[in-house]
Scaffold this motif. Structure first.
Motif, PDB file in Angstrom:
ATOM      1  N   CYS A  17      96.837  59.812  27.910  1.00  0.00           N
ATOM      2  CA  CYS A  17      96.014  58.666  27.527  1.00  0.00           C
ATOM      3  C   CYS A  17      96.741  57.852  26.444  1.00  0.00           C
ATOM      4  O   CYS A  17      96.736  58.239  25.266  1.00  0.00           O
ATOM      5  CB  CYS A  17      94.644  59.109  27.007  1.00  0.00           C
ATOM      6  SG  CYS A  17      93.620  57.708  26.495  1.00  0.00           S
ATOM      7  N   HIS A  74      95.890  55.266  24.942  1.00  0.00           N
ATOM      8  CA  HIS A  74      94.988  54.817  23.876  1.00  0.00           C
ATOM      9  C   HIS A  74      94.811  55.922  22.824  1.00  0.00           C
ATOM     10  O   HIS A  74      94.691  55.639  21.627  1.00  0.00           O
ATOM     11  CB  HIS A  74      93.639  54.441  24.484  1.00  0.00           C
ATOM     12  CG  HIS A  74      92.705  53.780  23.515  1.00  0.00           C
ATOM     13  ND1 HIS A  74      93.087  52.727  22.701  1.00  0.00           N
ATOM     14  CD2 HIS A  74      91.389  54.018  23.217  1.00  0.00           C
ATOM     15  CE1 HIS A  74      92.064  52.355  21.945  1.00  0.00           C
ATOM     16  NE2 HIS A  74      91.028  53.116  22.232  1.00  0.00           N
ATOM     17  N   GLN A  75      94.791  57.167  23.262  1.00  0.00           N
ATOM     18  CA  GLN A  75      94.700  58.279  22.311  1.00  0.00           C
ATOM     19  C   GLN A  75      95.936  58.289  21.410  1.00  0.00           C
ATOM     20  O   GLN A  75      95.838  58.487  20.199  1.00  0.00           O
ATOM     21  CB  GLN A  75      94.586  59.616  23.057  1.00  0.00           C
ATOM     22  CG  GLN A  75      94.353  60.797  22.140  1.00  0.00           C
ATOM     23  CD  GLN A  75      94.551  62.121  22.853  1.00  0.00           C
ATOM     24  OE1 GLN A  75      95.634  62.435  23.314  1.00  0.00           O
ATOM     25  NE2 GLN A  75      93.478  62.893  22.975  1.00  0.00           N
ATOM     26  N   LEU A  95      95.443  55.474  18.877  1.00  0.00           N
ATOM     27  CA  LEU A  95      94.455  55.786  17.842  1.00  0.00           C
ATOM     28  C   LEU A  95      94.993  56.803  16.840  1.00  0.00           C
ATOM     29  O   LEU A  95      94.844  56.644  15.626  1.00  0.00           O
ATOM     30  CB  LEU A  95      93.170  56.329  18.483  1.00  0.00           C
ATOM     31  CG  LEU A  95      92.322  55.333  19.286  1.00  0.00           C
ATOM     32  CD1 LEU A  95      91.164  56.061  19.971  1.00  0.00           C
ATOM     33  CD2 LEU A  95      91.782  54.229  18.378  1.00  0.00           C
ATOM     34  N   ALA A 116      93.504  52.752  27.954  1.00  0.00           N
ATOM     35  CA  ALA A 116      92.723  53.999  27.886  1.00  0.00           C
ATOM     36  C   ALA A 116      92.713  54.638  29.266  1.00  0.00           C
ATOM     37  O   ALA A 116      92.584  53.940  30.281  1.00  0.00           O
ATOM     38  CB  ALA A 116      91.302  53.696  27.427  1.00  0.00           C
ATOM     39  N   ARG A 117      92.842  55.957  29.329  1.00  0.00           N
ATOM     40  CA  ARG A 117      92.737  56.688  30.592  1.00  0.00           C
ATOM     41  C   ARG A 117      91.683  57.765  30.424  1.00  0.00           C
ATOM     42  O   ARG A 117      92.001  58.945  30.255  1.00  0.00           O
ATOM     43  CB  ARG A 117      94.077  57.341  30.959  1.00  0.00           C
ATOM     44  CG  ARG A 117      95.156  56.343  31.278  1.00  0.00           C
ATOM     45  CD  ARG A 117      96.138  56.803  32.334  1.00  0.00           C
ATOM     46  NE  ARG A 117      97.145  55.755  32.481  1.00  0.00           N
ATOM     47  CZ  ARG A 117      98.366  55.797  31.963  1.00  0.00           C
ATOM     48  NH1 ARG A 117      98.754  56.865  31.307  1.00  0.00           N
ATOM     49  NH2 ARG A 117      99.206  54.800  32.128  1.00  0.00           N
ATOM     50  N   PRO A 118      90.404  57.367  30.447  1.00  0.00           N
ATOM     51  CA  PRO A 118      89.350  58.356  30.256  1.00  0.00           C
ATOM     52  C   PRO A 118      89.299  59.350  31.406  1.00  0.00           C
ATOM     53  O   PRO A 118      89.663  59.033  32.537  1.00  0.00           O
ATOM     54  CB  PRO A 118      88.069  57.510  30.200  1.00  0.00           C
ATOM     55  CG  PRO A 118      88.422  56.190  30.782  1.00  0.00           C
ATOM     56  CD  PRO A 118      89.889  56.009  30.645  1.00  0.00           C
ATOM     57  N   HIS A 133      89.667  65.134  30.119  1.00  0.00           N
ATOM     58  CA  HIS A 133      90.334  65.468  28.848  1.00  0.00           C
ATOM     59  C   HIS A 133      89.670  64.808  27.642  1.00  0.00           C
ATOM     60  O   HIS A 133      89.969  65.180  26.506  1.00  0.00           O
ATOM     61  CB  HIS A 133      91.822  65.101  28.913  1.00  0.00           C
ATOM     62  CG  HIS A 133      92.075  63.707  29.367  1.00  0.00           C
ATOM     63  ND1 HIS A 133      92.492  63.398  30.634  1.00  0.00           N
ATOM     64  CD2 HIS A 133      91.942  62.513  28.720  1.00  0.00           C
ATOM     65  CE1 HIS A 133      92.630  62.092  30.740  1.00  0.00           C
ATOM     66  NE2 HIS A 133      92.298  61.531  29.604  1.00  0.00           N
ATOM     67  N   CYS A 134      88.765  63.843  27.846  1.00  0.00           N
ATOM     68  CA  CYS A 134      88.063  63.224  26.710  1.00  0.00           C
ATOM     69  C   CYS A 134      87.283  64.281  25.915  1.00  0.00           C
ATOM     70  O   CYS A 134      87.089  64.135  24.709  1.00  0.00           O
ATOM     71  CB  CYS A 134      87.105  62.132  27.179  1.00  0.00           C
ATOM     72  SG  CYS A 134      87.934  60.678  27.850  1.00  0.00           S
ATOM     73  N   CYS A 158      89.450  65.504  23.202  1.00  0.00           N
ATOM     74  CA  CYS A 158      90.161  64.451  22.470  1.00  0.00           C
ATOM     75  C   CYS A 158      89.658  64.425  21.025  1.00  0.00           C
ATOM     76  O   CYS A 158      88.469  64.205  20.781  1.00  0.00           O
ATOM     77  CB  CYS A 158      89.918  63.098  23.141  1.00  0.00           C
ATOM     78  SG  CYS A 158      90.600  61.728  22.205  1.00  0.00           S
ATOM     79  N   SER A 204      88.099  60.987  19.822  1.00  0.00           N
ATOM     80  CA  SER A 204      87.113  60.367  20.721  1.00  0.00           C
ATOM     81  C   SER A 204      86.016  59.635  19.946  1.00  0.00           C
ATOM     82  O   SER A 204      85.401  58.704  20.464  1.00  0.00           O
ATOM     83  CB  SER A 204      86.492  61.423  21.644  1.00  0.00           C
ATOM     84  OG  SER A 204      85.830  62.396  20.879  1.00  0.00           O
ATOM     85  N   CYS A 258      86.717  56.034  19.903  1.00  0.00           N
ATOM     86  CA  CYS A 258      87.075  55.444  21.193  1.00  0.00           C
ATOM     87  C   CYS A 258      85.829  54.975  21.946  1.00  0.00           C
ATOM     88  O   CYS A 258      84.878  55.740  22.101  1.00  0.00           O
ATOM     89  CB  CYS A 258      87.830  56.479  22.025  1.00  0.00           C
ATOM     90  SG  CYS A 258      88.189  55.898  23.694  1.00  0.00           S
ATOM     91  N   PHE A 313      85.892  54.144  25.099  1.00  0.00           N
ATOM     92  CA  PHE A 313      86.110  54.401  26.544  1.00  0.00           C
ATOM     93  C   PHE A 313      85.828  55.853  26.919  1.00  0.00           C
ATOM     94  O   PHE A 313      86.009  56.235  28.061  1.00  0.00           O
ATOM     95  CB  PHE A 313      87.562  54.093  26.916  1.00  0.00           C
ATOM     96  CG  PHE A 313      87.995  52.713  26.570  1.00  0.00           C
ATOM     97  CD1 PHE A 313      87.683  51.637  27.394  1.00  0.00           C
ATOM     98  CD2 PHE A 313      88.735  52.460  25.419  1.00  0.00           C
ATOM     99  CE1 PHE A 313      88.085  50.347  27.080  1.00  0.00           C
ATOM    100  CE2 PHE A 313      89.144  51.176  25.084  1.00  0.00           C
ATOM    101  CZ  PHE A 313      88.817  50.135  25.909  1.00  0.00           C
ATOM    102  N   ARG A 314      85.459  56.673  25.945  1.00  0.00           N
ATOM    103  CA  ARG A 314      85.395  58.124  26.200  1.00  0.00           C
ATOM    104  C   ARG A 314      84.395  58.467  27.306  1.00  0.00           C
ATOM    105  O   ARG A 314      83.386  57.793  27.488  1.00  0.00           O
ATOM    106  CB  ARG A 314      85.056  58.891  24.932  1.00  0.00           C
ATOM    107  CG  ARG A 314      83.645  58.744  24.441  1.00  0.00           C
ATOM    108  CD  ARG A 314      83.388  59.757  23.324  1.00  0.00           C
ATOM    109  NE  ARG A 314      82.049  59.598  22.798  1.00  0.00           N
ATOM    110  CZ  ARG A 314      81.758  58.918  21.706  1.00  0.00           C
ATOM    111  NH1 ARG A 314      82.716  58.324  21.047  1.00  0.00           N
ATOM    112  NH2 ARG A 314      80.522  58.811  21.289  1.00  0.00           N
TER     113      ARG A 314
END
Ligand code: SF4
Length: 254
Positions: free
Chosen positions: A14, A16-17, A20, A234-236, A239-240, A243, A246, A249, A251-252
Motif C-alpha cells: 500500500c 499510501h501506508q 503516511l 491507497a490499496r485498501p 491488510h488494513c 495497518c 489506519s 487513513c 481509505f481503510r
C-alpha cells in the motif's frame, strides 16, 4: 535515499501506508507483537555475540527486561489499550500473552542453539556475522539490510539466516540479503533459511544459487521511482486490519 526490503514490501502492499508512515510521520499504533519480536532478536543477538555463554535464565531475563521497557515506553505514549493493535484479543491480554510466548521462544532458541551449535561466520577481523549491516548499490539504488545471522557452511560458503517470531516469511528478503552479502563481503552464498521461533527450528533452506543482482533489482528500482514520483495511491484490503497508521487513513477497509 537508502532503500530496504521492508520499504519495498510496504510500498508494494500500500503506497499510501508508506507515505503516511515514512513521509508524513504519522505516529503508528503500538503492537505487543512488534515488541515481542524486537526483544527476542535483541536477546538472541546478545546470546550469540557473547559466544553462547549465557544461561537460558539469563537470556530470558534479557528478553523480559527489553520487552517490559518497550511496552512501558509505548504505554507512556498511548495509554489507551483499545488503540493498540492486536490479532483479535484485548490489548492487556495480548501484552501478557506475548510476554509468556516471548519467554518460551527465547528459552527454546537457547536450547536449540546449544544443541545444534550453528557456526557463525566471522569476517577477517574476527567480527561475528550477527546483525550485520550491509549496504550496496543494486540496480542503481542504494540498498541496505541487517542480516540476523551469517552461518558458515562445511563447503566454505555462507548461509543467510533470518530469525522470525511471526509467520510472515519473505523470500525476497533472503534473496536480497544473499546478493548484499556476496557484493559487500565477497563471500559465496548458495542458500538461506529462517529460524522459526514458533516451531523452535529451522525452515527448509531456500536455494539462492541462481539468484542474481538483476533478479532483485527490479523491485527496488520500481519502488524508488514510485516514491520519487510522489506516487502514493491507497490499496485498501485485508491488510488494513494490520495497518498501524489506519487511524490516519480515510481509505481503510475492515
Ligand atoms: S488503512 Fe489500508 S488503505 Fe489505508 S494506509 Fe493502511 S493499508 Fe493503506
Amino acid at each position: 535515499m537508502t532503500r530496504s526490503v521492508s520499504q519495498v514490501e510496504q510500498y508494494e502492499k500500500c503506497p499510501h501506508q508508506y507515505e503516511l508512515q515514512r513521509l508524513k510521520r504519522v505516529k503508528p499504533r503500538p503492537a505487543a507483537w512488534s515488541h515481542q519480536g524486537t526483544a527476542f532478536h535483541a536477546a538472541a543477538e546478545m546470546y550469540e555475540e557473547g559466544g553462547r555463554k549465557l544461561t537460558a535464565d539469563q537470556v530470558t531475563e534479557l528478553f523480559r527486561d527489553d520487552y517490559a521497557r518497550l511496552v512501558n515506553e509505548s504505554l507512556a505514549e498511548e495509554s489507551n489499550l483499545d488503540n493498540w493493535m492486536t490479532a483479535g484479543t484485548d490489548g492487556q491480554s495480548d501484552i501478557e500473552a506475548r510476554y509468556v510466548l516471548g519467554m518460551e521462544q527465547t528459552r527454546a532458541y537457547v536450547q536449540w542453539a546449544g544443541e545444534h551449535e550453528p557456526a557463525i561466520w566471522k569476517d577477517p577481523a574476527g567480527k561475528p556475522g550477527i546483525e550485520t549491516h550491509l549496504t550496496a548499490d543494486i540496480g542503481g539504488v542504494t540498498v541496505q539490510g541487517y542480516v540476523d545471522q551469517l552461518v558458515e557452511r562445511p563447503d566454505g560458503s555462507v548461509r543467510v539466516r533470518d530469525l522470525k517470531t511471526g509467520s510472515t516469511k519473505s523470500k525476497f528478503q533472503l534473496q536480497t540479503y544473499g546478493v548484499l552479502a556476496r557484493k559487500v563481503l565477497g563471500v559465496e552464498v548458495n542458500d538461506a533459511d529462517w529460524y522459526m521461533a514458533k516451531t523452535g527450528g529451522l525452515s527448509r533452506p531456500v536455494d539462492l544459487t541462481s539468484v542474481t543482482e538483476a533478479d532483485v533489482a527490479d523491485r527496488f528500482v520500481k519502488m524508488d521511482q514510485g516514491v520519487k514520483a510522489g506516487n502514493f495511491p491507497a490499496r485498501p484490503g485485508f491488510h488494513c486490519r494490520f495497518c498501524d497508521v489506519s487511524h490516519a487513513c480515510s481509505f481503510r477497509r475492515g
